[in-house]
Structures are given as C-alpha cells and as structure tokens.
Design an enzyme around this catalytic site. Sequence first.
Site, PDB file in Angstrom:
ATOM      1  N   LYS A   1       0.735   4.097  -2.952  1.00 10.38           N
ATOM      2  CA  LYS A   1       0.427   5.495  -2.658  1.00 10.38           C
ATOM      3  C   LYS A   1       1.607   6.409  -2.989  1.00 10.38           C
ATOM      4  CE  LYS A   1      -3.312   4.729  -2.419  1.00 10.38           C
ATOM      5  NZ  LYS A   1      -4.454   5.404  -3.069  1.00 10.38           N
TER       6      LYS A   1
ATOM      7  N   TYR B   1       0.837  -1.203   0.000  1.00  8.31           N
ATOM      8  CA  TYR B   1       0.000   0.000   0.000  1.00  8.31           C
ATOM      9  C   TYR B   1       0.873   1.254   0.000  1.00  8.31           C
ATOM     10  CZ  TYR B   1      -3.732   3.223   1.455  1.00  8.31           C
ATOM     11  OH  TYR B   1      -4.634   4.255   1.529  1.00  8.31           O
TER      12      TYR B   1
END
Length: 333
Positions: free
Chosen positions: A201, A197
Amino acid sequence: MSLPTFDVSSTAEQVADTFASDIAGKNVLVTGTSQNGIGFETARVIAKYANLVIITGYSLERLQKSAEALRKEGGKAEIRPLVLDLASLAAVRKAAAEVNAYSEPLHVLIHNAADTNATYRITEDDIEGQMAIDHLGPFLLTKLLYPKLLASTSSSWLPRIVIVASGAQGAGPGIDWTMLRKPHPGSPQESSVFARYHEAKSANVLFALALAKRCEGKLRAYSLHPGIIFSNIFTKEAMLPALKAMGDIKEDGSQNPDASHPWKTIPEGAATTLVAAFDHRLNDKSGAYLMDCADASETAGGPHNRSAFNSDIANADKLWTLSEEIVGEEFKI
C-alpha cells in the site's frame, strides 16, 4: 453552481450524481470488480452516466456474474468484461493489448484490485503475490495503457489514474527496497501478511506521487484510503486469527461494531474513488492522497494521513526505477 462538500458518510452514488455531466461520455476501466466489493460499486455508479465501463477480474465466471449484475442496473454505459490476472506479467500484457485494440479512448484508469488471498505466495514471475497484484501488475498495466489514456485528452479533460491504497500505508516504516520483488526468507514480510500489505500500500501511494510528478500537465493521478469496509478479506480463513486479535471481528467471524475504528458501508467506501476520478476541485492537486473524500496528504494530523516516507518524492522515484527493473520495461513519460 456550488458543489456539495463530501465527507466520511458520503456515498459513491451521491458523488456520481453530482458529477454526472463530467462522467457522461467517458470510458473508464476499473480493476477488481467482484460483487459485494467497492470496485463493483464504483463501476455501478459510473455506469449510470458513462459511455463505457471496462470491468476486470482474474476469474471469468465471477467477472461474467458482475457484468450481468451491472447490466441489470440499466445504466447508460456499455459494460465490457476483461479477464485480467495482475499476478502474471504475461497476463497483464495480454489484457493491455486487448484494451489498446479497442476503438474508444480511455479517460480514467482505476486501480482498485488488491490481493485478498491472505496467504504468502510467489508468482510465476518470481514476485511476492501482494506486491505483484497491488503494485507491479498495475505499474505495468499503466505503462502499457499510458498512450491510450493520453489519447483521451481534450480542452476540457485530462485523463486520470486513481489508485486505491489503504490507511495501512502509514502503519509501518516504509518499503525495504531490498525486498521489493519478494521478502528475504525469515523476514517479517514473509511471515506476516500485514507487514507486506503495508509495503504494497506504500507502493500505491508512492506510485501516484511519481505519476503526478512525471506526467505533470499530461494527466492527473491520486491515491486514497477508502476506509475500513467489511469485505470478503474479513472472511478469509488465513486472516481470522489476526483480525480477531485486533478486535475487528468477533469469535464467530462477524463484524465487531465496537472495533477501535469506524466501519464504512460499501457505498461509503467507494465514494473517495469517485471523488478522485471526477471531482474537478482536485485538478490542481495531482499526486494527492485522499481520505473521506478529501485531501489527506499532510504528514501530520491523523493516523491515516500520508506518511512522511510516502510523501518523499525521492522514494517515489526509487520505486519507479526498481519497478521498471522488475517488470523488465522502461516506463517513459
């Protein structure tokens, strides 16, 4: 006319009401618009004043429910649902062809969708799921819709691209370029949802930075941290052990008001997206990373400010080149 200063407690509706005249007549595409999420709220407040709001989702049933709920709000905009599965490059191409066939130009593209499956998976294109949905699918969609965005340019408007990232962009060392497509077997990115993640991002932030550099004078691009909102990701069974360990949720799965970070409501969480999409005070800050409705691009001053890795234009350029290779298309500006 003096404009209000927006902050951590501002709501998307307050921002939309402030820039109602700027939103009027605009055509906006928002990805990831399931009900009870910030994408839905983003679409809802924009639809109060806009001409057209295109909402997307991979589930036709959920998309139709969102469209129905938005139409009941009675906004001025036409609500047009578009099935879009960002995990599939073929599906992205199909959806982009549909949008390009619309007679209307596209003024704003908001990349709000994110992978919320909370499980490791490899897509049909041999790409890890989070990176496919959070970056590579949006990268290809932007490339394919770029001419349509440029067609909305006028003496008073430059098209905008808004990428909803996360404060998690600064929670790790950056992107391991050898694993952009998919993690190596046995790597932390394979075994930890959060490790991947962070990389996805980071890609969001770097993509906005690269767009701003390459499209200077043609369009404006921004990335942002919406804040931490108790959304459906906090109810995914695969996420519960880690979220409990971090103190975000209680043992019964409910939101922990005593978590180490402040919580935002959905209307507060969508506010920074609206600022990025319409606040003309950001006209000279294309490429900026926003938080709490303000520029947070500096690499010092707080845990959620843009990291040094994600502020480096060389990393943004590298991401662009590798993304072109993976999706199999050159994105020329």
